[in-house]
Every structure is written in C-alpha cells, then in structure tokens.
Design an enzyme around this catalytic site. Structure first.
Site, PDB file in Angstrom:
ATOM      1  N   ARG A 238       2.625   7.825   0.273  1.00 40.29           N
ATOM      2  CA  ARG A 238       3.648   8.869   0.201  1.00 40.29           C
ATOM      3  C   ARG A 238       4.656   8.587  -0.903  1.00 40.29           C
ATOM      4  NH1 ARG A 238       5.541  11.636   4.762  1.00 40.29           N
ATOM      5  NH2 ARG A 238       4.679   9.968   6.050  1.00 40.29           N
TER       6      ARG A 238
ATOM      7  N   CYS B 163      -1.423  33.282  12.235  1.00 44.92           N
ATOM      8  CA  CYS B 163      -1.113  33.972  13.491  1.00 44.92           C
ATOM      9  C   CYS B 163      -0.608  32.954  14.516  1.00 44.92           C
ATOM     10  CB  CYS B 163      -2.358  34.696  14.005  1.00 44.92           C
ATOM     11  SG  CYS B 163      -1.998  35.856  15.330  1.00 44.92           S
TER      12      CYS B 163
ATOM     13  N   GLU C  31       0.824  -1.217   0.000  1.00 44.46           N
ATOM     14  CA  GLU C  31       0.000   0.000   0.000  1.00 44.46           C
ATOM     15  C   GLU C  31       0.859   1.269   0.000  1.00 44.46           C
ATOM     16  OE1 GLU C  31      -3.957  -1.551   2.422  1.00 44.46           O
ATOM     17  OE2 GLU C  31      -2.440  -0.380   3.459  1.00 44.46           O
ATOM     18  N   PRO C  32       1.483   1.597  -1.109  1.00 49.54           N
ATOM     19  CA  PRO C  32       2.244   2.846  -1.163  1.00 49.54           C
ATOM     20  C   PRO C  32       1.323   4.063  -1.239  1.00 49.54           C
ATOM     21  CG  PRO C  32       2.234   1.812  -3.313  1.00 49.54           C
ATOM     22  CD  PRO C  32       1.534   0.867  -2.391  1.00 49.54           C
TER      23      PRO C  32
ATOM     24  N   TYR D  78       0.216  14.334   2.177  1.00 56.22           N
ATOM     25  CA  TYR D  78      -0.159  14.847   3.502  1.00 56.22           C
ATOM     26  C   TYR D  78      -0.043  16.362   3.638  1.00 56.22           C
ATOM     27  CZ  TYR D  78       0.154   9.893   4.365  1.00 56.22           C
ATOM     28  OH  TYR D  78      -0.016   8.533   4.269  1.00 56.22           O
TER      29      TYR D  78
END
Length: 433
Positions: free
Chosen positions: A292, A360, A289-290, A389
């Site tokens: 990234r 901020c 399950e790649p 991500y």
C-alpha cells in the site's frame, strides 16, 4: 483534495504529469484506473536508498496483492525490487512478466498443492511457510524431485498495532502464521531444519496494515530478534533472514497522519542494526514488504458523473459510472477518500455530496459528505489514493465491466489493462441446453 505525486492544475483542469484528465476520459473512457508511474518509481527509490545498511543485506519486497498486472511486475523488476505473491494467479502473472525467479517470495495461509507445484517447478526463490500442514505438503512435493527449496516460517509475534480489525494480522487468534508463544514453535522449526529438501533461512512476520505508530514496528523488530536469539540457542542453528513485513500507513484523507517515510526507514534500519548487535545475531538479510505505501498514493480513479440527486431527506448525491465494483474498500471496511471535480479543479467547494456508485446496493457509497463545487452531468470526478486494493479487489458484481488501467510517466501514457467488454463478462459461461 490534496494533490499527490505529479498532480497539477492548469486552466482549471487537473493533470497528472503532463496529461489532462479530460484527455484520459476522451481517449480511454471512464471509469479509469490511473497510475502515476513516475511517482511510483520515485517511491521505490526512496525505499531502496533509505532502507539500506552497510552491515546487513536489505531487501525491499513489493507486496503484489496491493496491485498487480504484467506491466506493474515489469516496473517492479526494472526498479530492482523483490516481489511477493500470495496465490498461483499472482505467481503466474509475475512469471509471465519474466520476473527474476530468485527474487520471488510466495506467501499464503492455504497454498494449494497445484500452487506449490507451480512454485517448485519454476524454481522460485523463497516459499514462506505459514503452518505445520504446509511443511508436510512441501515435503511430499519435494520428495519426488531432487530440488531443495529455500523457506521462511511465518510467525505471529503478537504485536497489537492500532488499525482496522479486518487488517490486523498478529492477534493471538489470527489465521496467519504460528505463534512465537506456543511451545510447539521449537519443534516446528526443527522439523523444517531437519528436512533435507528444505533450506531454512529464517522468519517472516507482519503486524497489520495502515499503521501510523513507528513504535509498533520498532517493537516488532525487538520481539522478533529476541525470539530469533532463543531459536538459535535452543536449536543450535543460525537464522540468516528476518522479514518484518510492511503495513506502513499512508495518506487517504486529512484524518491520516503518516510518518515521513525517509526518516522512518533510516530510523528503522538503525534500530535493526543495534538490535542485531544486542542479541548477537549477525543476520545476513533483513526484509520489508511495502505494498500500500508504495502504490496507494500513486493511483487514482477517474469517473464520469451521470446524475445529481437532491433527496427529500436532505442528502445530495452524485452518481458516478463506477462504484463498489472497482473500489469495494468503503463498503468493506469504511475506507475514506478525497475527490476533486477534474474539470473544475480551481472552483470553490460549495456543496457537500455523497458520491454513490451504480450498483444495486444501498451500501455502494464511495465517499460520504464530500466537499465539491456544484456538480453537473458529464463532469469528471477523480478520487485519489486508489492505487492499493481497488483494482486487485475489483469484481463483476451486477455484471459490470472492470475498468481499464493506464500508467502515466510524465508526458507518456501506456495502456496496461484493457477495459472489459460484455463479451468478457460471459466468456466463461456455459450455454447448457
């Protein structure tokens, strides 16, 4: 900055494929998520071509939590990958993209009843059961139907992969899966096997993310296959499928030393084949399950510089028109990146800047001590390897609009996500009088 994928420099300007960053900023504004689609498709094919066996069916399953929208799901479908989802929202997205239902895996440690119901109603391929409670929920939902559901059970093999604490998933006290060292694991598997509405296919595991040690994955495979052998013998069943997850490390900065993907995948499947024979498992399917490692390096974020500040304390800042709202990773777990001034791509680096966002928050820092040429207002700054991500974790903190996203395929640009407006920000607000 290291040029990745189809990045190239012409006349001191950074291009992705045949499209200049200057054109992208003028046409689509900034901040802008950019996906090098051609590069992504090539990586998908590397996975498919190298994680392949003559003896066992292999599946490459894209971990959609890394980055997902309708267009992305369509690209995954075209490249003949499977896909996994971890929420009702992700499932709804891939269904809207007309993704083949039998090629969807549904993960998650606390799937809601409405999410499980959505999965069952749409006949998705496989649900990955995370824990005992979920078995009960699934059984109750399926009892009201005449349907049978294929499932895997997520287990925790206890492999200590060296990665950031927040992205380890196999510590013995992890929130994910049932431990293979718990004696109750046999009764849990038996409960699934004995349920007439559940079709038990096998096991899923995942040892973490951004892992650079090949041995961690080899150890995972051996541990899981030895465990599978015990299950087969003790319960007198035949496990068909083993999903070994993902977590393959990628390049963000010079500190990262990822292994060569093609070589690793061939070694990995060879190791799996040998272990399959060693433990006499005769597995039908093995999955990875790649997430990234498929999308990260294919993505970049383009910003416009709004100001430069030389502080009394000696730190020089570049302020950009985005920040932790479009990329919370540096604030969340000290993620590091590289950057380039896209309109001064060949200029020598003369300054060390801290690249700060517009939120901020003192912690709204994208890169510390980034070597760049002298920066000026309205320069275009590109941060690489932001495919994973960033968009998927983006927020409206400070009521800042989320950026648009484009996909570039050589000389073509497609708008996949439109830029939010202020009207979008208040869309769900109720004006109570």
């Amino acid at each position: 900055m290291k040029l990745l994928g189809n990045m190239n420099i012409k006349d001191n300007e950074l291009y992705i494929g045949e499209i200049s960053c200057k054109y992208l900023a003028e046409k689509y504004d900034t901040p802008l998520f950019i996906i090098d689609e051609d590069d992504f498709r090539k990586k998908a094919n590397k996975y498919l071509n190298n994680f392949s066996s003559k003896n066992i069916e292999t599946r490459v399953i894209y971990a959609s939590k890394a980055m997902l929208n309708i267009y992305m799901a369509k690209v995954i479908k075209e490249e003949n990958l499977f896909i996994d989802v971890v929420s009702g929202g992700e499932l709804y997205t891939v269904l809207k993209a007309n993704f083949p239902k039998d090629k969807i895996y549904f993960h998650g440690n606390n799937k809601l009843k409405k999410e499980l119901k959505l999965a069952i109603e749409n006949n998705i391929g496989t649900i990955v059961i995370d824990n005992k409670d979920e078995i009960r929920r699934l059984k109750e939902l399926l009892e009201d139907t005449e349907k049978k559901q294929k499932v895997l059970l997520r287990v925790n093999p206890g492999i200590d992969a060296h990665t950031h604490e927040y992205i380890k998933t196999t510590k013995l006290d992890s929130k994910f899966g049932e431990s293979i060292f718990d004696e109750n694991i046999y009764s849990i598997v038996k409960e699934i096997v004995d349920c007439e509405n559940l079709i038990f296919e096998g096991f899923h595991c995942h040892i973490g993310s951004q892992i650079f040690e090949k041995e961690s994955f080899f150890k995972e495979a051996e541990t899981m296959m030895e465990f599978t052998k015990k299950i087969n013998e003790k319960l007198n069943i035949k496990v068909k499928e083993l999903n070994l997850g993902g977590g393959f490390g990628v390049y963000y900065t010079e500190e990262d030393k990822p292994f060569k993907l093609e070589k690793f995948l061939k070694e990995f499947i060879s190791k799996i084949e040998k272990l399959d024979k060693k433990f006499d498992l005769n597995l039908k399917r093995v999955d990875i399950e790649p997430g990234r490692s498929l999308i990260s390096n294919s993505g970049s974020t383009l910003y416009r510089i709004g100001g430069i500040k030389e502080t009394y304390g000696g730190k020089d800042y570049i302020f950009v028109d985005g920040g932790m709202t479009d990329n919370p990773r540096p604030a969340l777990y000290q993620a590091k990146y590289e950057a380039i001034i896209a309109n001064k791509a060949n200029n020598k680096n003369t300054n060390n800047y801290t690249i700060a966002g517009k939120c901020c928050e003192s912690g709204d820092i994208l890169i510390e001590n980034c070597p760049l040429p002298k920066a000026e207002e309205n320069d275009l700054l590109l941060i690489s390897s932001t495919g994973a991500y960033t968009y998927s974790m983006s927020s409206n903190y400070n009521r800042i609009e989320k950026p648009a996203m484009v996909f570039i395929n050589k000389d073509k640009v497609k708008l996949a996500v439109r830029r939010q407006t202020y009207e979008d920000i208040i869309r769900e607000d109720v004006d109570v009088e």
